[in-house]
Scaffold this motif. Sequence first.
Motif, PDB file in Angstrom:
ATOM      1  N   LEU A  20       0.940  -1.279  -0.012  1.00  0.00           N
ATOM      2  CA  LEU A  20       0.037  -0.077  -0.093  1.00  0.00           C
ATOM      3  C   LEU A  20       0.936   1.179   0.018  1.00  0.00           C
ATOM      4  O   LEU A  20       0.727   2.219  -0.949  1.00  0.00           O
ATOM      5  CB  LEU A  20      -0.803  -0.070   1.276  1.00  0.00           C
ATOM      6  N   ARG A  21       1.906   1.276   0.932  1.00  0.00           N
ATOM      7  CA  ARG A  21       2.918   2.449   0.903  1.00  0.00           C
ATOM      8  C   ARG A  21       3.356   2.854  -0.538  1.00  0.00           C
ATOM      9  O   ARG A  21       3.699   3.901  -0.856  1.00  0.00           O
ATOM     10  CB  ARG A  21       3.660   2.013   2.238  1.00  0.00           C
ATOM     11  N   THR A  22       4.102   1.406  -0.980  1.00  0.00           N
ATOM     12  CA  THR A  22       4.766   1.721  -2.375  1.00  0.00           C
ATOM     13  C   THR A  22       3.809   2.111  -3.334  1.00  0.00           C
ATOM     14  O   THR A  22       4.275   3.209  -4.159  1.00  0.00           O
ATOM     15  CB  THR A  22       5.363   0.287  -2.518  1.00  0.00           C
ATOM     16  N   ALA A  23       2.674   1.692  -3.425  1.00  0.00           N
ATOM     17  CA  ALA A  23       1.716   2.209  -4.630  1.00  0.00           C
ATOM     18  C   ALA A  23       1.186   3.812  -4.545  1.00  0.00           C
ATOM     19  O   ALA A  23       1.115   4.597  -5.241  1.00  0.00           O
ATOM     20  CB  ALA A  23       0.337   1.499  -4.334  1.00  0.00           C
ATOM     21  N   LEU A  24       1.156   4.307  -3.076  1.00  0.00           N
ATOM     22  CA  LEU A  24       1.020   5.554  -2.824  1.00  0.00           C
ATOM     23  C   LEU A  24       2.280   6.398  -3.367  1.00  0.00           C
ATOM     24  O   LEU A  24       2.266   7.583  -3.968  1.00  0.00           O
ATOM     25  CB  LEU A  24       0.719   6.006  -1.191  1.00  0.00           C
ATOM     26  N   GLU A  25       3.527   5.918  -2.982  1.00  0.00           N
ATOM     27  CA  GLU A  25       4.680   6.575  -3.258  1.00  0.00           C
ATOM     28  C   GLU A  25       4.857   6.732  -5.146  1.00  0.00           C
ATOM     29  O   GLU A  25       5.345   7.694  -5.440  1.00  0.00           O
ATOM     30  CB  GLU A  25       5.809   6.000  -2.868  1.00  0.00           C
ATOM     31  N   ILE A 326      -6.477   7.816  -4.281  1.00  0.00           N
ATOM     32  CA  ILE A 326      -6.468   8.532  -3.282  1.00  0.00           C
ATOM     33  C   ILE A 326      -5.548   9.818  -3.870  1.00  0.00           C
ATOM     34  O   ILE A 326      -5.767  10.975  -3.526  1.00  0.00           O
ATOM     35  CB  ILE A 326      -5.446   7.964  -2.195  1.00  0.00           C
ATOM     36  N   ALA A 327      -4.672   9.632  -4.884  1.00  0.00           N
ATOM     37  CA  ALA A 327      -3.966  10.625  -5.341  1.00  0.00           C
ATOM     38  C   ALA A 327      -4.962  11.807  -6.063  1.00  0.00           C
ATOM     39  O   ALA A 327      -4.808  12.985  -5.733  1.00  0.00           O
ATOM     40  CB  ALA A 327      -2.769  10.398  -6.438  1.00  0.00           C
ATOM     41  N   ALA A 328      -5.846  11.236  -6.765  1.00  0.00           N
ATOM     42  CA  ALA A 328      -6.861  12.224  -7.529  1.00  0.00           C
ATOM     43  C   ALA A 328      -7.723  12.987  -6.392  1.00  0.00           C
ATOM     44  O   ALA A 328      -7.888  14.053  -6.377  1.00  0.00           O
ATOM     45  CB  ALA A 328      -8.034  11.408  -8.306  1.00  0.00           C
ATOM     46  N   PHE A 329      -8.268  12.170  -5.399  1.00  0.00           N
ATOM     47  CA  PHE A 329      -9.020  12.860  -4.223  1.00  0.00           C
ATOM     48  C   PHE A 329      -8.158  13.830  -3.558  1.00  0.00           C
ATOM     49  O   PHE A 329      -8.548  15.235  -3.209  1.00  0.00           O
ATOM     50  CB  PHE A 329      -9.509  12.006  -3.167  1.00  0.00           C
ATOM     51  N   LEU A 330      -6.784  13.643  -3.323  1.00  0.00           N
ATOM     52  CA  LEU A 330      -6.127  14.682  -2.730  1.00  0.00           C
ATOM     53  C   LEU A 330      -5.754  15.983  -3.494  1.00  0.00           C
ATOM     54  O   LEU A 330      -5.238  17.170  -3.030  1.00  0.00           O
ATOM     55  CB  LEU A 330      -4.815  14.366  -1.912  1.00  0.00           C
TER      56      LEU A 330
END
Length: 348
Positions: A20-25, A326-330
Amino acid sequence: MSTSTRILAQGDGFVLPEILRTALEEQGVEATIATSSNSWPLTPMVDVDGVREANGDPAELIANLQGAQVLFTHTAPVTAAVMDACPDLKMVVICRGGPVNADLAAATERGIVVCNTPGRNANATTEHSLAMILGAARQLAQRDAELKAGEWRSDYYRYEVVSPELFGSTVGLVGYGAIGRRVAQVMSVIGAHVLVYDPFLNEELPEGIERVEELDDLLRRSDVLTIHARATAENQGLIGAEQIALMPKGSVLVNCARPSLLDYDALCDALDSGHLYAAACDVLPAEPLPAHHRLLRTPNITVTPHLAGASKSAAWIAARLGAADIAAFLNGERPTHVVNPEVYDRAG
């Protein structure tokens, strides 16, 4: 985006917190990312305070979520009480096709966006379904067990008991979603005549794949029946004794979809009587299956413990789909896979 944003990446033993962390990064998300994990799949999913198929202690989740605006999870119990105890929470992303472990009504009422990851395990489940179809038709598990027990059964070469071929046979699919269409494509390439029953289908089918309007018609024509429909309240017991009786004698039935779609006693009866040649199921009427269960005593059935969707790729696909939302939302954009669009609609 800002590092003042806090995200809890709540993983488990399948969708690891590190994934999950890597995907966010990879998405370039600039946030403070905390990670934690529950014990699934080593301990089972359960129903918790109005949500289904969840794992973990809600109190522990609440403690870890304090100050977080986003929860990125696979199996955590996202109950109304959890949301009430975490007033900063604005978004929940569930790394599953069906976000059943989140109270969707409660989230919508509180203005919390919920996203899922549809199709995350479509490839994995397709491959497992194909393996189950081929394994059942050829009775691979049963022959392997007999050979390892010291039996050499050359009598299986008798015409009356030899396996059917998929080439030239008719394969019927109930459901033509992300998994069904992949299975249909491979069966067609193998050389089977493929039939599809899906009352929600509104598209033209590829050459060599035939749409059938009535389920009974599909059943009567199918040498192999494979189930890929999504379970609803309306289709419980979709394939029962009456439906199985319509199938040709010596046919094969496979269920890698949901247990509520199939009457397992009727399945066992049809195997015991010889009406069905073989069956294979990855989804079972009780999970885990009790040691005395009839499915474990019925001949010519292969069962696996609900792991059709399990693959390393599936875990990464889910994480990457969720991280993109998540990236889109933020970034102030509407995520692709919102399951409660009322939150956006209500906001204008």
